[in-house]
Design a protein around this motif. Structure first.
Motif, PDB file in Angstrom:
ATOM      1  N   LEU A   1       0.805  -1.227   0.000  1.00  0.00           N
ATOM      2  CA  LEU A   1       0.000   0.000   0.000  1.00  0.00           C
ATOM      3  C   LEU A   1       0.838   1.277   0.000  1.00  0.00           C
ATOM      4  O   LEU A   1       0.353   2.349  -0.344  1.00  0.00           O
ATOM      5  CB  LEU A   1      -0.928   0.020   1.227  1.00  0.00           C
ATOM      6  CG  LEU A   1      -2.024  -1.037   1.229  1.00  0.00           C
ATOM      7  CD1 LEU A   1      -2.777  -1.017   2.540  1.00  0.00           C
ATOM      8  CD2 LEU A   1      -3.000  -0.789   0.084  1.00  0.00           C
ATOM      9  N   ALA A   2       2.108   1.156   0.406  1.00  0.00           N
ATOM     10  CA  ALA A   2       2.941   2.368   0.515  1.00  0.00           C
ATOM     11  C   ALA A   2       3.785   2.543  -0.728  1.00  0.00           C
ATOM     12  O   ALA A   2       4.119   1.577  -1.420  1.00  0.00           O
ATOM     13  CB  ALA A   2       3.825   2.278   1.744  1.00  0.00           C
ATOM     14  N   ASP A   3       4.157   3.792  -0.998  1.00  0.00           N
ATOM     15  CA  ASP A   3       5.051   4.075  -2.116  1.00  0.00           C
ATOM     16  C   ASP A   3       6.477   3.801  -1.660  1.00  0.00           C
ATOM     17  O   ASP A   3       6.764   3.700  -0.463  1.00  0.00           O
ATOM     18  CB  ASP A   3       4.885   5.540  -2.529  1.00  0.00           C
ATOM     19  CG  ASP A   3       5.354   5.779  -3.937  1.00  0.00           C
ATOM     20  OD1 ASP A   3       5.372   6.949  -4.370  1.00  0.00           O
ATOM     21  OD2 ASP A   3       5.741   4.802  -4.621  1.00  0.00           O
TER      22      ASP A   3
ATOM     23  N   ILE B   1       9.226   9.201  -0.600  1.00  0.00           N
ATOM     24  CA  ILE B   1       8.423  10.272   0.000  1.00  0.00           C
ATOM     25  C   ILE B   1       8.653  11.508  -0.866  1.00  0.00           C
ATOM     26  O   ILE B   1       9.796  11.948  -1.060  1.00  0.00           O
ATOM     27  CB  ILE B   1       8.840  10.571   1.454  1.00  0.00           C
ATOM     28  CG1 ILE B   1       8.654   9.314   2.308  1.00  0.00           C
ATOM     29  CG2 ILE B   1       8.023  11.705   2.021  1.00  0.00           C
ATOM     30  CD1 ILE B   1       9.108   9.482   3.744  1.00  0.00           C
TER      31      ILE B   1
ATOM     32  N   VAL C   1     -10.034   5.627  10.337  1.00  0.00           N
ATOM     33  CA  VAL C   1      -9.470   5.531   8.978  1.00  0.00           C
ATOM     34  C   VAL C   1      -8.910   4.144   8.668  1.00  0.00           C
ATOM     35  O   VAL C   1      -8.591   3.866   7.520  1.00  0.00           O
ATOM     36  CB  VAL C   1      -8.371   6.600   8.746  1.00  0.00           C
ATOM     37  CG1 VAL C   1      -8.929   7.973   8.949  1.00  0.00           C
ATOM     38  CG2 VAL C   1      -7.148   6.350   9.570  1.00  0.00           C
ATOM     39  N   GLY C   2      -8.760   3.292   9.677  1.00  0.00           N
ATOM     40  CA  GLY C   2      -8.266   1.945   9.404  1.00  0.00           C
ATOM     41  C   GLY C   2      -6.836   1.762   9.864  1.00  0.00           C
ATOM     42  O   GLY C   2      -6.074   2.726   9.986  1.00  0.00           O
ATOM     43  N   PRO C   3      -6.417   0.512  10.097  1.00  0.00           N
ATOM     44  CA  PRO C   3      -5.081   0.260  10.648  1.00  0.00           C
ATOM     45  C   PRO C   3      -3.964   0.508   9.648  1.00  0.00           C
ATOM     46  O   PRO C   3      -2.894   0.996  10.027  1.00  0.00           O
ATOM     47  CB  PRO C   3      -5.140  -1.221  11.023  1.00  0.00           C
ATOM     48  CG  PRO C   3      -6.208  -1.804  10.181  1.00  0.00           C
ATOM     49  CD  PRO C   3      -7.207  -0.723   9.950  1.00  0.00           C
ATOM     50  N   ASN C   4      -4.204   0.187   8.360  1.00  0.00           N
ATOM     51  CA  ASN C   4      -3.116   0.328   7.394  1.00  0.00           C
ATOM     52  C   ASN C   4      -2.698   1.790   7.258  1.00  0.00           C
ATOM     53  O   ASN C   4      -1.498   2.110   7.304  1.00  0.00           O
ATOM     54  CB  ASN C   4      -3.547  -0.206   6.024  1.00  0.00           C
ATOM     55  CG  ASN C   4      -3.753  -1.700   6.043  1.00  0.00           C
ATOM     56  OD1 ASN C   4      -2.992  -2.434   6.667  1.00  0.00           O
ATOM     57  ND2 ASN C   4      -4.797  -2.174   5.395  1.00  0.00           N
ATOM     58  N   THR C   5      -3.677   2.669   7.087  1.00  0.00           N
ATOM     59  CA  THR C   5      -3.371   4.092   6.918  1.00  0.00           C
ATOM     60  C   THR C   5      -2.685   4.640   8.165  1.00  0.00           C
ATOM     61  O   THR C   5      -1.684   5.371   8.064  1.00  0.00           O
ATOM     62  CB  THR C   5      -4.660   4.880   6.645  1.00  0.00           C
ATOM     63  OG1 THR C   5      -5.320   4.308   5.506  1.00  0.00           O
ATOM     64  CG2 THR C   5      -4.391   6.330   6.378  1.00  0.00           C
TER      65      THR C   5
ATOM     66  N   LEU D   1       0.944   3.258   8.440  1.00  0.00           N
ATOM     67  CA  LEU D   1       1.835   3.781   7.406  1.00  0.00           C
ATOM     68  C   LEU D   1       2.169   5.248   7.675  1.00  0.00           C
ATOM     69  O   LEU D   1       3.313   5.689   7.468  1.00  0.00           O
ATOM     70  CB  LEU D   1       1.188   3.625   6.022  1.00  0.00           C
ATOM     71  CG  LEU D   1       1.213   2.187   5.481  1.00  0.00           C
ATOM     72  CD1 LEU D   1       0.363   2.065   4.230  1.00  0.00           C
ATOM     73  CD2 LEU D   1       2.637   1.749   5.187  1.00  0.00           C
ATOM     74  N   LYS D   2       1.190   6.013   8.157  1.00  0.00           N
ATOM     75  CA  LYS D   2       1.466   7.427   8.484  1.00  0.00           C
ATOM     76  C   LYS D   2       2.511   7.489   9.599  1.00  0.00           C
ATOM     77  O   LYS D   2       3.422   8.335   9.584  1.00  0.00           O
ATOM     78  CB  LYS D   2       0.189   8.108   8.963  1.00  0.00           C
ATOM     79  CG  LYS D   2      -0.720   8.570   7.849  1.00  0.00           C
ATOM     80  CD  LYS D   2      -1.899   9.354   8.438  1.00  0.00           C
ATOM     81  CE  LYS D   2      -2.854   9.834   7.411  1.00  0.00           C
ATOM     82  NZ  LYS D   2      -4.007  10.523   7.961  1.00  0.00           N
TER      83      LYS D   2
ATOM     84  N   LYS E   1       5.954   6.612   8.228  1.00  0.00           N
ATOM     85  CA  LYS E   1       6.459   7.744   7.424  1.00  0.00           C
ATOM     86  C   LYS E   1       7.030   8.835   8.330  1.00  0.00           C
ATOM     87  O   LYS E   1       8.107   9.377   8.092  1.00  0.00           O
ATOM     88  CB  LYS E   1       5.345   8.288   6.550  1.00  0.00           C
ATOM     89  CG  LYS E   1       5.733   9.531   5.773  1.00  0.00           C
ATOM     90  CD  LYS E   1       4.521  10.152   5.117  1.00  0.00           C
ATOM     91  CE  LYS E   1       4.811  11.545   4.623  1.00  0.00           C
ATOM     92  NZ  LYS E   1       4.807  12.562   5.630  1.00  0.00           N
TER      93      LYS E   1
ATOM     94  N   GLU F   1      10.845  10.260   8.601  1.00  0.00           N
ATOM     95  CA  GLU F   1      11.210  11.666   8.389  1.00  0.00           C
ATOM     96  C   GLU F   1      11.999  12.181   9.569  1.00  0.00           C
ATOM     97  O   GLU F   1      12.969  12.941   9.411  1.00  0.00           O
ATOM     98  CB  GLU F   1       9.935  12.496   8.204  1.00  0.00           C
ATOM     99  CG  GLU F   1       9.336  12.366   6.825  1.00  0.00           C
ATOM    100  CD  GLU F   1       7.985  13.067   6.716  1.00  0.00           C
ATOM    101  OE1 GLU F   1       7.490  13.596   7.729  1.00  0.00           O
ATOM    102  OE2 GLU F   1       7.432  13.074   5.621  1.00  0.00           O
TER     103      GLU F   1
END
Lengths: 401, 102
Positions: A343-345, A348, A383-387, A390-391, A394, A398
């Motif tokens: 799901l992630a790119d 960044i 919003v769900g566990p994956n989002t 992943l946030k 990220k 950073e």
């Protein structure tokens, strides 16, 4: 409609009369419901218009704030220029003047200094006024936002009520149509279908008109509908039948100070070690054949060798792989390492055009899961566990840069 | 944000989106582009023809798991939702907020 048992002649007339009254009541109710629906739709439209207006006003206020802030910037720049000019004058004075010249210049410089101070004072006052205006506008924006929230709550309530009225209308239409059919059946002298309830299947009851079969027909009791039923009582009966209750309830705002910390890892750490792969200890014993081979001195050395031979082997426990470990940690959240990767790119991209390649490793996921807090749990519900995860990953990447 | 071109977004729409998004949201959206793409496709296939308008105005509602996104839309009557969103994209934001807060 409730189940009836009718005496054929009188009962038919009374049933017809009852159906007629019910038809009238229901058509009145239908009209009421339709007008309520129209009223709600109008209120929904008005509320949506108000929301748009409030949002437009809020945007105008924000634009005004930007304009005033630009103006403040300009004024501060003017103050800087004035101060620089004053400094230049002072420097020029100190480097060039002495004796009588000094007296001449001192008045000029004193006047310049006073003018500069007045300008600075004036600009500071204007800045203060502008800041007050900005503060006032921000309060207006706050009020607009709370108005928008209130209107949104009203809007959702209206929509809920509208949906309920629509359902009641559908039901009423159905009942009305059924009654019309029954009336036309009675008038044409067909077999009457008596409905046991609105929600169960009907059982047809044939009413014989012949005299000889009168005795065989079942006596039917009539439910007398009181003639003084008011509209409200009829409405209440319909509400009871449909299960609809027009209650007004306050919107409940969620106050989340603390989300209950669930034991995230309960049982899972144990599961990690369930498949450790420890196999049973194997021990070889001498076979029956060997035992029965007979004892003699020539076999003694063989026996000694057999008995002394170490045949017990221990298989090393197979540790779980890293991916299995991280998937065990992710199991309570209903996701896997592979899913997160898909799901992630792999980079960044920032707003200024900078692009940084990024790779989500297993330890990144483990660190993120270990740092899940109450806010993250709340976010996962929305919003769900994956989002959420992943946030988090990220952000950690950073911060590490 | 070049992944938006394949959904028919114009340059003007993408520029408007960049103006709306904060620095953090921009980089989050780019990082979660697979999730965002999946949700845009879902909304388009659901029948909302002005999905690009919705996205430019409220990009944040697309940054959630696809399952959660489908769950929100599934709570409303499909024809009614499509019709209302076509007239006013703000409606979808209200619906999402209503589901999230209840």
């Amino acid at each position: 409609m409730e189940r009836f048992e009718m005496m054929i002649d009188n009962g038919l007339v009374e049933f017809k009369s009852f159906l007629g009254k019910t038809k009238e009541s229901i058509s009145v109710l239908i009209d009421d419901i339709k007008s309520n629906i129209a009223a709600y739709e109008a209120r929904i439209k008005d509320t949506e218009d108000e929301i748009s207006d409030a949002e437009a006003s809020s945007r105008t206020c924000e634009q005004e704030i930007s304009r005033l802030q630009e103006k403040i910037k300009g004024l501060k720049k003017s103050i800087e220029n004035v101060e620089k000019t004053y400094k230049k004058i002072v420097d020029a004075y100190s480097s060039t003047s002495e004796g009588n010249t000094k007296d001449i210049y001192s008045d000029i410089i004193e006047n310049a200094r006073e003018n500069c101070e007045k300008d600075v004072e004036k600009n500071n006052i204007e800045i203060e006024n502008l800041n007050d205006n900005i503060y006032g506008i921000k309060n207006n924006i706050k009020e607009f936002n709370s108005t928008i929230d209130r209107l949104n709550r009203d809007l959702s309530e209206y929509q809920t009520e509208l949906a309920k009225y629509n359902r009641a209308l559908q039901y009423m239409q159905k009942v009305y149509d059924g009654i019309i059919d029954d009336l036309s059946d009675i008038e044409s002298g067909k077999n009457l279908r008596v409905k046991s309830s609105t929600r169960t299947t009907t059982a047809p009851v044939q009413i014989e008109q012949k005299e000889e079969e009168k005795s065989q027909s079942e006596p039917i009791e009539i439910e007398e509908v009181p003639e003084t039923n008011t509209k409200e009582e009829e409405l209440k009966r319909i509400y009871d039948l449909t299960g609809y209750k027009p209650e007004e309830k306050e919107p409940q705002s969620e106050i989340v100070n603390e989300v209950e910390q669930e034991p995230v890892y309960s049982g899972n750490l144990e599961n990690l070690f369930l498949n450790s792969g420890v196999e049973d200890i194997k021990e070889e014993t001498p076979t029956t054949q060997q035992m029965d081979s007979g004892f003699d001195e020539n076999n003694l050395s063989e026996w000694e060798q057999m008995l002394n031979e170490k045949t017990i082997t221990f298989d090393e426990p197979v540790p779980p792989s890293e991916e299995e470990t991280v998937n065990q940690l992710l199991k309570p959240y209903g996701t896997t390492y592979e899913t997160l990767l898909s799901l992630a790119d792999d980079r960044i991209e920032f707003k200024d055009g900078t692009i940084i390649p990024v790779e989500i490793k297993i330890e990144d996921v483990i660190n993120a899961v270990n740092q899940v807090d109450a806010i993250d749990l709340k976010s996962m519900k929305i919003v769900g566990p994956n989002t959420t995860l992943l946030k988090k990953i990220k952000k950690m990447k950073e911060e590490a840069m | 944000m070049s992944f938006l071109y394949k959904y028919g977004f114009t340059d003007e729409e993408i520029d408007a989106l960049k103006e709306t998004l904060s620095k953090d949201m921009y980089s989050e959206m780019a990082f979660l582009k697979n999730i965002v793409s999946s949700n845009i496709e879902y909304l388009r296939d659901f029948g909302v023809t002005n999905y690009s308008q919705v996205f430019v105005k409220y990009p944040e509602i697309f940054m959630r798991d696809t399952e959660s996104f489908q769950n929100v839309l599934g709570k409303f009557d499909k024809e009614d939702l499509i019709d209302k969103v076509l007239k006013n994209p703000t409606v979808i934001k209200k619906m999402v907020d209503y589901v999230d807060n209840n």
